[in-house]
Design an enzyme around this catalytic site. Structure first.
Site, PDB file in Angstrom:
ATOM      1  N   GLU A  63    -101.121  56.710  16.565  1.00 52.10           N
ATOM      2  CA  GLU A  63    -101.179  55.546  17.421  1.00 52.10           C
ATOM      3  C   GLU A  63    -100.739  56.076  18.779  1.00 52.10           C
ATOM      4  O   GLU A  63     -99.572  56.429  18.953  1.00 52.10           O
ATOM      5  CB  GLU A  63    -100.236  54.493  16.832  1.00 52.10           C
ATOM      6  CG  GLU A  63    -100.309  53.147  17.444  1.00 52.10           C
ATOM      7  CD  GLU A  63     -99.245  53.029  18.489  1.00 52.10           C
ATOM      8  OE1 GLU A  63     -99.580  53.241  19.682  1.00 52.10           O
ATOM      9  OE2 GLU A  63     -98.101  52.750  18.137  1.00 52.10           O
ATOM     10  N   CYS A  85     -97.233  51.416  24.959  1.00 48.59           N
ATOM     11  CA  CYS A  85     -98.548  52.013  24.705  1.00 48.59           C
ATOM     12  C   CYS A  85     -99.630  50.954  24.748  1.00 48.59           C
ATOM     13  O   CYS A  85    -100.809  51.271  24.854  1.00 48.59           O
ATOM     14  CB  CYS A  85     -98.564  52.793  23.401  1.00 48.59           C
ATOM     15  SG  CYS A  85     -97.738  51.949  22.070  1.00 48.59           S
TER      16      CYS A  85
END
Lengths: 681, 681
Positions: free
Chosen positions: A261, A300
């Site tokens: 991720e 993120c």
């Protein structure tokens, strides 16, 4: 400076080594050091597999869920301790809550899912029974069993609490032990989390180990070198590190599951309808500022590319500038501060370097990358940075490729729906995107057009704004991850994240064999009919296969006419012979489906008070053969799945119900759901 | 010798190059050559993305399913042509049918799944709506959208027809164009398949391309170098090639999905109950011989390790030897031949080398690896090999690690259930395993114990033997793949294999937005109530959101007592005030759930003949609040999903049904399923 301890092989170990320093993001002071020298990585993996795994698999899903809930409670009690340490990572109280409370929320969500959705015993079944033969003696069921290895969890520095908990919860619920590796800049906060987890004494030995430092120890080797087919790695961090780890020779040689991720160039799209003055325009501006400043933009999922209709670009820039001007940067514990520091000076340098690249295709319209006014701290010693808004061209490669992992976003004008869909794709894969519009047609086109590039997409408008969790918040029930640059991985997503820690296997066999293996009665298996009606049995005494057969009962024309009159359901197929004859499925008058299931209940029910407490539902009811006048119905009701509830005096029983007519043809099939008391209740 | 043509960029291309030779497995004669010189790999990938992808995505799931069905029909008509070429790969007629008919079967299975299980329009939804807020204005739905790249399908030599079709079918149904790369030794047969696919003229341009040679062309570069985030690679072949491809720098840099299915050291386990004389003993022996000889043992799912109770080892070896002695090896088209050749001389050398390694830990108890009597062919020029049975020690590393990819298996004795579970795991991941036993307890222990290491497990016994498809047959409805050595991938598994070609995204928004995006009415969205009852609308005129509200209707004590008497459902909670008072959920007498839904139907039904043809079922019925005497019920029925059937005069309509009481509290929620006629029907 002291070296942080690791918790491995059931004990705290403090390496005797110099280690790598960690600094206070606000003051620049050294906080401690990280080292894993002397830790035997093969032994750590082995301990997880040998001690943690079996202990976890010994527990049921419900027991593991209870432990997650207890852990969440323990951490909640101690959250002030985590908040206090959070400030040293540069996090404001709001940021810390996002991180800490968010992580606790993930534990609770998985605890709840585990109790509600996973079986009390036996393997977790995936999908329905798959028929494989005409005669019905051969069929299959997909089952999930926990991987018998360890879950190596490599975390990012931006969410030192949420990150590890978001990876731990599904692994733990699946029955797979975790090895937590924090990121260097904020490892001291994850260490505090690990300390609390261990101090809670709640989790089985070996279920969680904590490696406060590199996965490669000069004396203990590289943990990855010791991974095997049943282990998995879940990584959160930069795309470049993901790339490096993914190609580790042991991972490829042994097909070790690897999920990544990675931060990505997420976009937020303003709809053409959302002109200044509309609620959506304000929502767009507010959300962009939030995404830039929460965690100082070190998310993120944060918005990096703000796509706005060309006609609105000036207005958006102006409105965002106005809001950014109100942001107060400084020591996160100082009064009035709304944005803290980056995680460290290195991170700030990295953002500044990225900003330079971005400026090839964009101009700064707010903020100075080199200086910022700071409240309550030293702007140079702490990792402070001004929010920086840029305005760029849609054609600029840098805008779509360079990520400044800080309080930075670029406003980019677009000309058409088609163009903005293409621009979104130029990010080459994103974790999250958002569309801010009140126009459902625009939302549909953009969402379906950009979905292949996104793990999550938010449509924000005046209707959901108040309850929306926002662009940047991953939710435990929803998948988190994205294709391409975002790592190509998937985490959480409710039970999907649990499944990622398990092996899915197709099991083929006869109905009786599948019943024995799954613990769930499979149609076609042996039924147990005794003198005792199964409704007389308490939950503890009931067994899959326990059956009652009722009937036959004749359904007469008078029954149908009476039922029509009584209920008001005078649908022509029941009453009008001519119209029924023209119906392609019936050809003549037929009984109501609801009459059939009502009569069936009359045939299977055992009326006296007893352990059966309620019928709380029916699933998968299908009417298979029309019931004609004077058909005789027989019902067979068989206990299919028995699910005690851990903290209740009863449990759920799913019964297989099959109604047949006098020719033995199936008239209706369904599942009846009841609540049944436990014996000692 | 002629070079095989590739079908790329919409046309057949024959490289002007020397190429790599392919040989007839039976005679050793050269059949043709393979080359991709001059083919521009970037253009091939680009053509798939630019031409094939959009053409496929233009079609609905149902349309793509129809094309798969049509293709299956076309191939079936031409299957004799494929059988004829199959013989030159060494395949007997039985082997060829396994390969060709099996492949056609996969197309048909996906055609059927696509029509039955996938939506007629709009995106494919994954799971239910996820509530995310208390007020209900914010929720989410996971959706699948097709990847916008190409599926590069790298096939193995052992199933030159089934292999490519097994990969093509789910990709095609998902809407992703395929690039088929055959394996060298049998590429001439896959080329024949490609010729038929193209000649059928059924599939959209660019949906299937065929590369008859290496993925690396001296002038056109490496196809993998041109892959991007939306592409995927599915590989079947050796574990070592899987390892090499998996680490291709472009795949890791762009997180290109890579799935591998590699041959593995599959095991078959005989239960302690299955002593000589039992049907299971005979089934075990028969299956082992079949797995050794079908396709001359060149099946990635074939049994390599035959685990038998130590007490039965002699008997098993004896019985298998007896059966193997009947095998007639030779030219597959020659009379009486029951086992053909390996795919080529290289493959035979490889098997002989592996046999040498195996003999470190096992002794040959049947067959001579160096010579075999051959019918109708030359034993040395053709790739013939005797079936070879070994007997090995459970402690031998070679037995668990060395795969001889031919008619070879090793009988290994075991002492206990625990031991055999551990031995199975020593294969480090398998595609398929089987347990042959009539003992459900043994089956349960072994299946659940070995499931983490297996993609598929078969329990074979006297009950399912007749209908069982056997240890070695992957089924389109079941996952095919396995962890670790088996590649760590997953293919087929029904719709799971389709999902592997799509991106799963969580879409968050308000109910109305989610309705607009998914094409399915989401609870909480706007409802359309007009004077026209929705039961008066034909399928074409009905829209998600069309609603009828019925009621209120009072439920009286007399109604409940009458319903009890009429149906025979005299459950105490409806009739016995004292017992009902003691019930933890009711506290007083309540109405039957079936009465509630019957009354509800009476309130929503529009009785006159019209487009609504039948109520064929009910899903997810939950009784939420008990109905007490004199409660007044109101029903709201809303069209939720409208699914025309392609080849019928009607379609399915799923209605959202909600019954509330006079306080507005939900009494029952469920989906009503009806068949509704199309307008022009």
């Amino acid at each position: 400076m002291s070296v942080l301890s690791s918790h491995v092989l059931g004990e705290w170990v403090t390496p005797d080594a110099e280690g790598r320093p960690m600094s206070d993001a606000v003051t620049g002071e050294e906080i401690g050091r990280l080292a894993t020298e002397g830790i035997d990585m093969a032994a750590v993996a082995g301990y997880g597999r040998r001690v943690g795994g079996p202990a976890l698999r010994e527990l049921s899903f419900h027991q593991r869920a209870s432990l997650l809930k207890a852990l969440a409670g323990y951490l909640r009690e101690h959250r002030e301790e985590l908040y206090a340490v959070s400030a040293r990572t540069g996090a404001t109280t709001g940021d810390a809550k996002f991180d800490v409370d968010g992580g606790i929320g993930v534990l609770l969500a998985y605890a709840s899912l585990g109790k509600r959705e996973l079986p009390a015993s036996g393997p977790w079944l995936d999908g329905d029974v798959v028929p494989l033969s005409k005669g019905g003696t051969f069929l299959a069921q997909h089952v999930y069993t926990p991987l018998q290895g360890v879950a190596v969890q490599v975390n990012a520095y931006n969410f030192p609490v949420w990150g590890p908990l978001e990876k731990l919860a599904p692994a733990f619920l699946a029955g797979v032990p975790s090895i937590i590796k924090p990121a260097t800049p904020t490892a001291f906060l994850t260490a505090e989390l690990a300390r609390l987890i261990v101090a809670s004494g709640l989790l089985p030995d070996g279920a969680v180990q904590f490696l406060a430092g590199s996965l490669t120890s000069s004396s203990g080797g590289d943990l990855f070198d010791h991974l095997t087919e049943q282990d998995l790695v879940s990584f959160t961090g930069s795309a470049s590190t993901a790339r490096r780890l993914r190609t580790h020779p042991v991972l490829s040689a042994r097909a070790v599951r690897f999920t990544a991720e990675a931060d990505s160039l997420n976009c937020s799209i303003l709809g053409p309808d959302a002109t200044p003055g509309t609620p959506e325009f304000d929502l767009y501006v507010g959300q962009l500022v939030t995404e830039m400043t929460v965690k100082a933009g070190q998310k993120c999922t944060a918005i990096r590319r703000a796509f706005v209709p060309a006609a609105q670009a000036d207005a958006v820039v102006e409105a965002v500038r106005e809001e950014l001007a109100k942001v107060i940067v400084g020591d996160p514990v100082a009064e009035g501060v709304t944005m803290g520091a980056l995680a460290g000076l290195e991170q700030r340098e990295e953002v500044r370097r990225s900003l330079k690249s971005l400026m090839d295709g964009a101009e700064v319209v707010f903020g100075d990358p080199e200086q910022v006014e700071v409240t309550g701290a030293d702007a140079q010693r702490g990792a402070f940075l001004s929010p920086v808004l840029l305005r760029g061209s849609p054609d600029s490669a840098a805008v779509h490729e360079v990520e400044a992992f800080g309080p930075v976003a670029t406003v980019v004008p677009y000309a058409s729906t088609g163009e903005v869909v293409e621009l979104a794709a130029r990010g080459q894969g994103s974790l999250a995107g958002s569309v801010v519009t009140a126009d459902p047609e625009f939302a549909r086109e953009v969402v379906l057009g950009t979905a292949p590039w996104h793990g999550r997409l938010l449509v924000l408008d005046r209707t959901d704004a108040k309850e929306s969790t926002g662009h940047g918040s991953p939710m435990p029930q929803l998948v988190h991850g994205g294709p391409g640059r975002a790592g190509g991985g998937e985490e959480m997503g409710g039970l999907r994240g649990v499944a990622h820690h398990m092996q899915r296997s197709a099991v083929q066999g006869s109905p009786d064999m599948l019943s024995a293996i799954t613990g769930r009665w499979v149609p076609g298996s042996a039924r147990t009919v005794t003198d005792e009606h199964p409704f007389r049995k308490h939950l503890d005494d009931l067994r899959p296969g326990d059956t009652v057969v009722g009937g036959p009962r004749r359904v007469t024309e008078a029954d149908v006419e009476h039922f029509a009159e009584f209920t008001g359901d005078t649908f022509y197929a029941h009453l009008d012979a001519e119209a029924a004859a023209a119906n392609p499925f019936f050809g003549e008058r037929v009984a109501h489906g609801y009459l059939v299931v009502s009569f069936a209940a009359g045939l299977f029910v055992d009326p006296a008070p007893g352990p059966v407490l309620a019928n709380f539902g029916v699933d998968n009811l299908r009417f298979l053969t029309p019931v004609r006048f004077d058909d005789e119905l027989t019902i067979t009701l068989t206990a299919k799945q028995i699910s005690p509830r851990a903290s209740a005096a009863y449990g759920e029983v799913r019964w297989d119900a099959e109604v047949v007519n006098g020719d033995g043809a199936p008239v209706a099939k369904y599942d009846v759901l009841t609540l049944v008391a436990k014996r000692d209740a």
